[in-house]
Design a protein around this motif. Structure first.
Motif, PDB file in Angstrom:
ATOM      1  N   ALA A  23      47.438  46.279  42.933  1.00  0.00           N
ATOM      2  CA  ALA A  23      47.037  45.045  43.295  1.00  0.00           C
ATOM      3  C   ALA A  23      45.776  44.550  42.381  1.00  0.00           C
ATOM      4  CB  ALA A  23      46.543  45.005  44.910  1.00  0.00           C
ATOM      5  N   VAL A  24      45.930  43.110  42.003  1.00  0.00           N
ATOM      6  CA  VAL A  24      44.947  42.694  41.283  1.00  0.00           C
ATOM      7  C   VAL A  24      44.287  41.429  41.885  1.00  0.00           C
ATOM      8  CG1 VAL A  24      44.433  41.345  38.949  1.00  0.00           C
ATOM      9  CG2 VAL A  24      46.096  43.119  39.055  1.00  0.00           C
ATOM     10  N   ASP A  25      42.686  41.395  42.155  1.00  0.00           N
ATOM     11  CA  ASP A  25      42.241  40.439  42.632  1.00  0.00           C
ATOM     12  C   ASP A  25      41.926  39.300  41.636  1.00  0.00           C
ATOM     13  OD1 ASP A  25      42.261  41.336  45.196  1.00  0.00           O
ATOM     14  OD2 ASP A  25      40.471  42.651  44.695  1.00  0.00           O
ATOM     15  N   LEU A  26      42.039  37.882  42.134  1.00  0.00           N
ATOM     16  CA  LEU A  26      41.832  37.061  40.977  1.00  0.00           C
ATOM     17  C   LEU A  26      40.669  35.930  41.210  1.00  0.00           C
ATOM     18  CD1 LEU A  26      45.367  35.642  39.818  1.00  0.00           C
ATOM     19  CD2 LEU A  26      43.841  37.313  38.731  1.00  0.00           C
ATOM     20  N   GLY A  27      40.163  36.350  42.803  1.00  0.00           N
ATOM     21  CA  GLY A  27      38.945  35.330  43.175  1.00  0.00           C
ATOM     22  C   GLY A  27      39.474  34.280  43.735  1.00  0.00           C
ATOM     23  N   ALA A  28      38.774  33.024  43.277  1.00  0.00           N
ATOM     24  CA  ALA A  28      39.012  31.721  43.497  1.00  0.00           C
ATOM     25  C   ALA A  28      39.673  30.864  42.301  1.00  0.00           C
ATOM     26  CB  ALA A  28      37.861  31.006  44.097  1.00  0.00           C
ATOM     27  N   ILE A  29      40.492  29.834  42.868  1.00  0.00           N
ATOM     28  CA  ILE A  29      41.034  28.919  41.700  1.00  0.00           C
ATOM     29  C   ILE A  29      40.711  27.387  42.232  1.00  0.00           C
ATOM     30  CG2 ILE A  29      43.134  28.131  40.581  1.00  0.00           C
ATOM     31  CD1 ILE A  29      44.226  30.933  40.901  1.00  0.00           C
ATOM     32  N   PRO A  30      40.177  26.873  41.719  1.00  0.00           N
ATOM     33  CA  PRO A  30      39.927  25.104  41.931  1.00  0.00           C
ATOM     34  C   PRO A  30      41.205  24.650  41.810  1.00  0.00           C
ATOM     35  CG  PRO A  30      38.196  25.869  40.504  1.00  0.00           C
ATOM     36  CD  PRO A  30      39.184  27.133  40.364  1.00  0.00           C
ATOM     37  N   VAL A  31      41.256  23.334  42.489  1.00  0.00           N
ATOM     38  CA  VAL A  31      42.286  22.442  42.233  1.00  0.00           C
ATOM     39  C   VAL A  31      42.896  22.226  40.870  1.00  0.00           C
ATOM     40  CG1 VAL A  31      43.281  20.269  42.967  1.00  0.00           C
ATOM     41  CG2 VAL A  31      41.856  21.429  44.532  1.00  0.00           C
ATOM     42  N   GLY A  32      44.285  22.341  40.636  1.00  0.00           N
ATOM     43  CA  GLY A  32      44.593  21.975  39.399  1.00  0.00           C
ATOM     44  C   GLY A  32      44.427  23.001  38.256  1.00  0.00           C
ATOM     45  N   GLU A  33      43.737  24.216  38.756  1.00  0.00           N
ATOM     46  CA  GLU A  33      43.468  25.178  37.443  1.00  0.00           C
ATOM     47  C   GLU A  33      44.188  26.538  37.826  1.00  0.00           C
ATOM     48  OE1 GLU A  33      39.304  25.898  36.785  1.00  0.00           O
ATOM     49  OE2 GLU A  33      38.753  24.037  36.768  1.00  0.00           O
ATOM     50  N   SER A  34      44.425  27.223  36.737  1.00  0.00           N
ATOM     51  CA  SER A  34      44.934  28.390  36.928  1.00  0.00           C
ATOM     52  C   SER A  34      44.396  29.602  36.176  1.00  0.00           C
ATOM     53  CB  SER A  34      46.406  28.382  36.093  1.00  0.00           C
ATOM     54  OG  SER A  34      46.015  28.234  34.686  1.00  0.00           O
ATOM     55  N   ARG A  35      44.688  30.910  36.847  1.00  0.00           N
ATOM     56  CA  ARG A  35      44.351  32.264  36.260  1.00  0.00           C
ATOM     57  C   ARG A  35      45.444  33.228  36.067  1.00  0.00           C
ATOM     58  NH1 ARG A  35      40.227  29.408  36.734  1.00  0.00           N
ATOM     59  NH2 ARG A  35      38.423  29.903  38.109  1.00  0.00           N
ATOM     60  N   ALA A  36      45.065  33.891  34.779  1.00  0.00           N
ATOM     61  CA  ALA A  36      46.123  34.944  34.602  1.00  0.00           C
ATOM     62  C   ALA A  36      45.739  36.296  34.545  1.00  0.00           C
ATOM     63  CB  ALA A  36      46.525  34.762  33.003  1.00  0.00           C
ATOM     64  N   ALA A  37      46.672  37.175  34.797  1.00  0.00           N
ATOM     65  CA  ALA A  37      46.456  38.361  34.955  1.00  0.00           C
ATOM     66  C   ALA A  37      47.690  39.471  34.058  1.00  0.00           C
ATOM     67  CB  ALA A  37      46.419  39.106  36.499  1.00  0.00           C
ATOM     68  N   LYS A  38      47.355  40.477  33.978  1.00  0.00           N
ATOM     69  CA  LYS A  38      48.216  41.296  33.098  1.00  0.00           C
ATOM     70  C   LYS A  38      48.231  42.909  34.086  1.00  0.00           C
ATOM     71  CE  LYS A  38      48.206  39.586  28.748  1.00  0.00           C
ATOM     72  NZ  LYS A  38      47.927  39.906  27.024  1.00  0.00           N
ATOM     73  N   PRO A  39      49.057  42.765  35.163  1.00  0.00           N
ATOM     74  CA  PRO A  39      48.636  43.821  36.164  1.00  0.00           C
ATOM     75  C   PRO A  39      49.662  45.155  35.483  1.00  0.00           C
ATOM     76  CG  PRO A  39      50.263  42.359  37.044  1.00  0.00           C
ATOM     77  CD  PRO A  39      49.800  41.777  35.869  1.00  0.00           C
ATOM     78  N   GLU A  40      49.201  46.382  35.666  1.00  0.00           N
ATOM     79  CA  GLU A  40      49.905  47.557  35.453  1.00  0.00           C
ATOM     80  C   GLU A  40      50.979  47.614  36.263  1.00  0.00           C
ATOM     81  OE1 GLU A  40      49.509  49.506  32.792  1.00  0.00           O
ATOM     82  OE2 GLU A  40      47.977  48.199  32.149  1.00  0.00           O
ATOM     83  N   VAL A  41      52.169  47.894  35.786  1.00  0.00           N
ATOM     84  CA  VAL A  41      53.403  48.031  36.870  1.00  0.00           C
ATOM     85  C   VAL A  41      53.830  49.602  36.845  1.00  0.00           C
ATOM     86  CG1 VAL A  41      55.682  47.485  37.232  1.00  0.00           C
ATOM     87  CG2 VAL A  41      54.111  45.752  36.531  1.00  0.00           C
ATOM     88  N   ALA A  42      53.518  50.135  37.866  1.00  0.00           N
ATOM     89  CA  ALA A  42      53.874  51.667  37.910  1.00  0.00           C
ATOM     90  C   ALA A  42      54.964  51.804  38.588  1.00  0.00           C
ATOM     91  CB  ALA A  42      52.547  52.288  38.693  1.00  0.00           C
ATOM     92  N   ALA A  43      55.561  50.923  39.184  1.00  0.00           N
ATOM     93  CA  ALA A  43      56.804  51.151  40.097  1.00  0.00           C
ATOM     94  C   ALA A  43      57.601  49.656  40.037  1.00  0.00           C
ATOM     95  CB  ALA A  43      56.488  51.795  41.552  1.00  0.00           C
ATOM     96  N   ASP A  44      59.028  49.902  40.195  1.00  0.00           N
ATOM     97  CA  ASP A  44      59.746  48.588  40.327  1.00  0.00           C
ATOM     98  C   ASP A  44      59.322  47.809  41.943  1.00  0.00           C
ATOM     99  OD1 ASP A  44      60.816  49.599  38.062  1.00  0.00           O
ATOM    100  OD2 ASP A  44      62.697  49.980  38.952  1.00  0.00           O
ATOM    101  N   SER A  45      59.142  46.758  41.557  1.00  0.00           N
ATOM    102  CA  SER A  45      58.788  45.745  42.836  1.00  0.00           C
ATOM    103  C   SER A  45      58.922  44.326  42.354  1.00  0.00           C
ATOM    104  CB  SER A  45      57.170  46.102  43.190  1.00  0.00           C
ATOM    105  OG  SER A  45      56.320  45.576  42.594  1.00  0.00           O
ATOM    106  N   SER A  46      58.796  43.670  43.579  1.00  0.00           N
ATOM    107  CA  SER A  46      58.626  42.024  43.513  1.00  0.00           C
ATOM    108  C   SER A  46      57.327  41.658  43.388  1.00  0.00           C
ATOM    109  CB  SER A  46      59.239  41.421  44.542  1.00  0.00           C
ATOM    110  OG  SER A  46      58.975  41.544  45.604  1.00  0.00           O
ATOM    111  N   LEU A  47      56.939  40.361  43.328  1.00  0.00           N
ATOM    112  CA  LEU A  47      55.347  39.942  43.299  1.00  0.00           C
ATOM    113  C   LEU A  47      55.103  39.235  44.728  1.00  0.00           C
ATOM    114  CD1 LEU A  47      52.869  39.126  42.053  1.00  0.00           C
ATOM    115  CD2 LEU A  47      53.902  37.088  41.260  1.00  0.00           C
TER     116      LEU A  47
END
Length: 90
Positions: A23-47
């Protein structure tokens, strides 16, 4: 890479991305904004994107599938009742 965009009318907070056994925590995102993350994928899964909007917990599940060692760029539009998760071309 996963880009989460707030397309609603209120701030979303407590954002968590669950994918590939972690799991990756992104905190808060104001209206109209975005955040990016590059999580480590250790096993096949959906998001699964979990967040809070107006003090209500919201869970958004996507059909995009992550596989270990394969590069995928995903955009998740969430907020205001919207839940769109899609793979995008570079």
């Amino acid at each position: 890479m996963i880009v989460v965009k707030n397309v609603g009318r209120d701030v979303i907070h407590g954002i968590s991305l669950e994918v590939g056994g972690g799991a990756v925590d992104l905190g808060a995102i104001p209206v109209g904004e975005s955040r990016a993350a590059k999580p480590e994928v250790a096993a096949d899964s959906s998001l699964v994107v979990t967040y809070y909007e107006n003090n209500a917990r919201v869970v958004c599940c996507g059909d995009v599938y992550f596989t270990n060692n394969l590069y995928v760029k995903v955009e998740a539009d969430v907020g205001g009742g919207v839940c769109r998760i899609a793979e995008v071309a570079d």
